[in-house]
Design a protein around this motif. Structure first.
Motif, mmCIF file in Angstrom:
data_model
loop_
_atom_site.group_PDB
_atom_site.id
_atom_site.type_symbol
_atom_site.label_atom_id
_atom_site.label_comp_id
_atom_site.label_asym_id
_atom_site.label_seq_id
_atom_site.Cartn_x
_atom_site.Cartn_y
_atom_site.Cartn_z
ATOM 1 N N ALA A 81 11.821 7.521 4.736
ATOM 2 C CA ALA A 81 11.731 8.126 3.407
ATOM 3 C C ALA A 81 13.125 8.277 2.820
ATOM 4 O O ALA A 81 14.080 8.578 3.538
ATOM 5 N N LEU A 82 13.240 8.090 1.514
ATOM 6 C CA LEU A 82 14.488 8.358 0.808
ATOM 7 C C LEU A 82 14.537 9.831 0.445
ATOM 8 O O LEU A 82 13.532 10.403 -0.007
ATOM 9 N N VAL A 83 15.713 10.434 0.632
ATOM 10 C CA VAL A 83 15.909 11.834 0.272
ATOM 11 C C VAL A 83 17.316 12.018 -0.286
ATOM 12 O O VAL A 83 18.206 11.214 -0.026
ATOM 13 N N GLN A 84 17.487 13.095 -1.043
ATOM 14 C CA GLN A 84 18.820 13.466 -1.524
ATOM 15 C C GLN A 84 19.621 14.029 -0.353
ATOM 16 O O GLN A 84 19.116 14.873 0.385
ATOM 17 N N LYS A 85 20.850 13.566 -0.201
ATOM 18 C CA LYS A 85 21.701 14.013 0.907
ATOM 19 C C LYS A 85 21.968 15.513 0.854
ATOM 20 O O LYS A 85 21.924 16.190 1.872
ATOM 21 N N GLU A 86 22.265 16.011 -0.317
ATOM 22 C CA GLU A 86 22.729 17.400 -0.472
ATOM 23 C C GLU A 86 21.579 18.360 -0.712
ATOM 24 O O GLU A 86 21.508 19.016 -1.746
ATOM 25 N N THR A 87 20.671 18.465 0.271
ATOM 26 C CA THR A 87 19.564 19.413 0.155
ATOM 27 C C THR A 87 19.449 20.210 1.456
ATOM 28 O O THR A 87 19.814 19.712 2.532
ATOM 29 N N PRO A 88 18.928 21.430 1.376
ATOM 30 C CA PRO A 88 18.777 22.247 2.594
ATOM 31 C C PRO A 88 17.895 21.586 3.655
ATOM 32 O O PRO A 88 18.175 21.700 4.846
ATOM 33 N N LYS A 89 16.853 20.877 3.246
ATOM 34 C CA LYS A 89 15.977 20.259 4.249
ATOM 35 C C LYS A 89 16.708 19.168 5.021
ATOM 36 O O LYS A 89 16.487 18.985 6.212
ATOM 37 N N VAL A 90 17.611 18.455 4.363
ATOM 38 C CA VAL A 90 18.388 17.421 5.042
ATOM 39 C C VAL A 90 19.402 18.065 5.985
ATOM 40 O O VAL A 90 19.563 17.632 7.129
ATOM 41 N N THR A 91 20.053 19.117 5.551
ATOM 42 C CA THR A 91 20.995 19.837 6.413
ATOM 43 C C THR A 91 20.285 20.331 7.668
ATOM 44 O O THR A 91 20.786 20.172 8.790
ATOM 45 N N MET A 122 0.838 -1.171 0.000
ATOM 46 C CA MET A 122 0.000 0.000 0.000
ATOM 47 C C MET A 122 0.891 1.245 0.000
ATOM 48 O O MET A 122 1.832 1.357 0.773
ATOM 49 N N LYS A 123 0.578 2.194 -0.853
ATOM 50 C CA LYS A 123 1.340 3.431 -0.947
ATOM 51 C C LYS A 123 1.048 4.320 0.247
ATOM 52 O O LYS A 123 -0.102 4.514 0.619
ATOM 53 N N LYS A 124 2.103 4.858 0.826
ATOM 54 C CA LYS A 124 1.962 5.786 1.943
ATOM 55 C C LYS A 124 2.779 7.015 1.620
ATOM 56 O O LYS A 124 3.957 6.927 1.272
ATOM 57 N N VAL A 125 2.151 8.182 1.735
ATOM 58 C CA VAL A 125 2.802 9.448 1.434
ATOM 59 C C VAL A 125 2.503 10.424 2.566
ATOM 60 O O VAL A 125 1.372 10.515 3.039
ATOM 61 N N LEU A 126 3.534 11.143 2.984
ATOM 62 C CA LEU A 126 3.395 12.206 3.963
ATOM 63 C C LEU A 126 3.728 13.527 3.285
ATOM 64 O O LEU A 126 4.408 13.553 2.263
ATOM 65 N N LYS A 127 3.259 14.603 3.862
ATOM 66 C CA LYS A 127 3.560 15.919 3.330
ATOM 67 C C LYS A 127 4.501 16.619 4.306
ATOM 68 O O LYS A 127 4.393 16.448 5.510
ATOM 69 N N PHE A 128 5.443 17.397 3.758
ATOM 70 C CA PHE A 128 6.335 18.159 4.620
ATOM 71 C C PHE A 128 6.352 19.611 4.166
ATOM 72 O O PHE A 128 6.016 19.938 3.039
ATOM 73 N N LYS A 129 6.754 20.472 5.092
ATOM 74 C CA LYS A 129 6.878 21.894 4.790
ATOM 75 C C LYS A 129 8.273 22.316 5.235
ATOM 76 O O LYS A 129 8.725 21.986 6.333
ATOM 77 N N PHE A 130 8.967 23.026 4.333
ATOM 78 C CA PHE A 130 10.300 23.511 4.653
ATOM 79 C C PHE A 130 10.550 24.813 3.908
ATOM 80 O O PHE A 130 10.335 24.882 2.696
ATOM 81 N N ASP A 131 10.968 25.808 4.636
ATOM 82 C CA ASP A 131 11.373 27.077 4.040
ATOM 83 C C ASP A 131 10.291 27.674 3.128
ATOM 84 O O ASP A 131 10.570 28.148 2.036
ATOM 85 N N GLY A 132 9.037 27.585 3.580
ATOM 86 C CA GLY A 132 7.925 28.160 2.826
ATOM 87 C C GLY A 132 7.415 27.303 1.684
ATOM 88 O O GLY A 132 6.473 27.687 1.002
ATOM 89 N N ASN A 133 8.009 26.149 1.460
ATOM 90 C CA ASN A 133 7.581 25.248 0.386
ATOM 91 C C ASN A 133 7.035 23.955 0.967
ATOM 92 O O ASN A 133 7.431 23.537 2.057
ATOM 93 N N GLU A 134 6.136 23.328 0.222
ATOM 94 C CA GLU A 134 5.585 22.032 0.613
ATOM 95 C C GLU A 134 6.071 20.971 -0.352
ATOM 96 O O GLU A 134 6.344 21.255 -1.512
#
Length: 100
Positions: A27-37, A1-13
């Motif tokens: 969740a998988l994310v790109q290492k080199e992003t401001p939200k990860v930092t 079953m697909k599961k998705v969450l929403k996040f908000k960071f720096d004024g963006n969703e």
């Protein structure tokens, strides 16, 4: 079953495709992003479990760089047909999102 969450960071969703395991979502994310930092520094993200009418709550997170865990999350998302990234490589890491 697909599961998705929403996040908000720096004024963006955005959306996070996640897999569930005991007390956490992963969740998988790109290492080199401001939200990860930011998540590395604060151990927090604004997360909503509702997509249509988001109700963001500051949520405890950990950024994990374990290659075995990254591979497991990638394979589970692929199995669920919920995979955003097209290939598994060293640019990805995992955000562990606490359910509590």
């Amino acid at each position: 079953m697909k599961k998705v969450l929403k996040f908000k960071f720096d004024g963006n969703e955005g959306f996070l495709s996640v897999v569930e395991n005991s007390d956490n979502y992963y969740a998988l994310v790109q290492k080199e992003t401001p939200k990860v930092t930011e998540a590395i520094e604060t151990h927090k993200m604004w997360i909503s479990y509702e997509l249509k009418l988001p109700d963001y709550k500051e949520t405890k997170v950990n950024v994990l760089f374990d290659p075995q865990l990254t591979k497991w999350v990638y394979e589970k998302l692929e199995e669920d047909k919920n995979l955003y990234f097209k290939q598994l490589d060293d640019s990805l890491c995992v955000i562990e999102i606490s359910k509590n």
